[in-house]
Write a protein that holds these residues in place. Structure first.
Motif: not given
Length: 293
Positions: A232, A236, A242-243, A247, A249
């Motif tokens: 993860q 990130e 990956c939002r 996820f 940032v």
């Protein structure tokens, strides 16, 4: 003396292990049944080629004997003493040693080196950025958060890259390789790997799985859960956005992002310590028991 588990005891541990694995792998299995992919979590089953079915098979570890009619009597690298209700089944360390001695020696030394090599917390996750630097073919089917030019600019502004993990470095793009503080090869693994590295922490799962059935399955899944937390942070803090997948940032191109990365990196390194120590105990005990070391 090994710990003896009655049928009720080992069956309970087996069921608990299976429930735990089922919870951790249900989403992956559902996606696979629907022929869907996931650019973040598929890594945990593709790069580490251990299927949910193999994860689900429960092994008690080298220090345990199972009383009664255990399924392990039919499995490789187990031996059974006695018959009937009083039979006991456990790991056949001698048979394992004849096949795995080289692996055991390597893992024991690698774990020792990760403890004694100086820990580093100044890479800021640049390995993922180096894997797309000046490339038109990103490794993941995800948009770049800053675009291609912005991503390249972050790498160039960073200065020397400080990756110590060969299995990350080997995926660098050719232009990025010259930016690392030193070139890495497989032969550098023991001298370079260190406990601050996210990928060294993640790889504890790989080594735990490869040490089965000498280590207990619970330890393997502890390592898997930690590896998922590492994955993860890895994504990130990566150049990918990956939002849309839920996820956050970690903007490592900023001072605030760098500080967050290091804080989480240190926490993951601390969480890895008991797992690494447990792995070291098992492999060193196995070497001592079977090879007198």
């Amino acid at each position: 003396m090994p710990e003896l588990l009655t049928p009720a005891q080992w069956q309970r541990r087996q069921r608990e292990h299976e429930r735990r694995v089922d919870a951790l792998t249900a989403a992956h299995l559902q996606r696979r049944s629907q022929h869907r992919t996931h650019p973040v979590w598929d890594f945990m089953f593709d790069y580490y080629p251990f299927s949910p079915g193999k994860m689900r098979r429960w092994h008690p570890g080298m220090d345990v004997e199972l009383v009664g009619d255990a399924p392990h009597t039919e499995w490789s690298f187990y031996r059974t003493r006695g018959t009937g209700d009083t039979a006991t089944t456990g790991v056949d360390l001698s048979a394992l040693a004849s096949k795995r001695e080289r692996l055991w020696r390597f893992v024991a030394e690698l774990l020792r080196r990760e403890e004694t090599n100086p820990a580093r917390f100044d890479c800021f996750g640049m390995h993922e950025w180096a894997m797309v630097y000046r490339s038109e073919n990103p490794r993941h089917d995800l948009p770049l958060r800053l675009g291609a030019e912005g991503t390249d600019a972050v790498v160039e502004a960073h200065g020397a890259l400080k990756c110590t993990h060969y299995d990350a470095f080997r995926f660098y793009t050719p232009p990025a390789r010259t930016l690392n503080i030193r070139p890495l090869s497989r032969e550098d693994q023991l001298s370079c790997e260190q406990r601050g590295c996210l990928h060294a922490t993640m790889d504890l799962y790989k080594w735990a799985f490869k040490l089965l059935p000498m280590v207990p399955s619970e330890l393997v899944i502890d390592a898997f859960e930690l590896a998922c937390k590492v994955r993860q942070l890895d994504m990130e803090a990566s150049p990918y956005d990956c939002r849309a997948l839920g996820f956050g940032v970690v903007a490592v191109e900023t001072p605030e992002g760098k500080a967050e990365y290091v804080s989480r990196q240190r926490a993951l390194s601390r969480a890895a310590e008991p797992i690494r120590h447990r792995l070291s105990y098992h492999v060193e005990q196995a070497l001592a028991t079977t090879l007198g070391e």
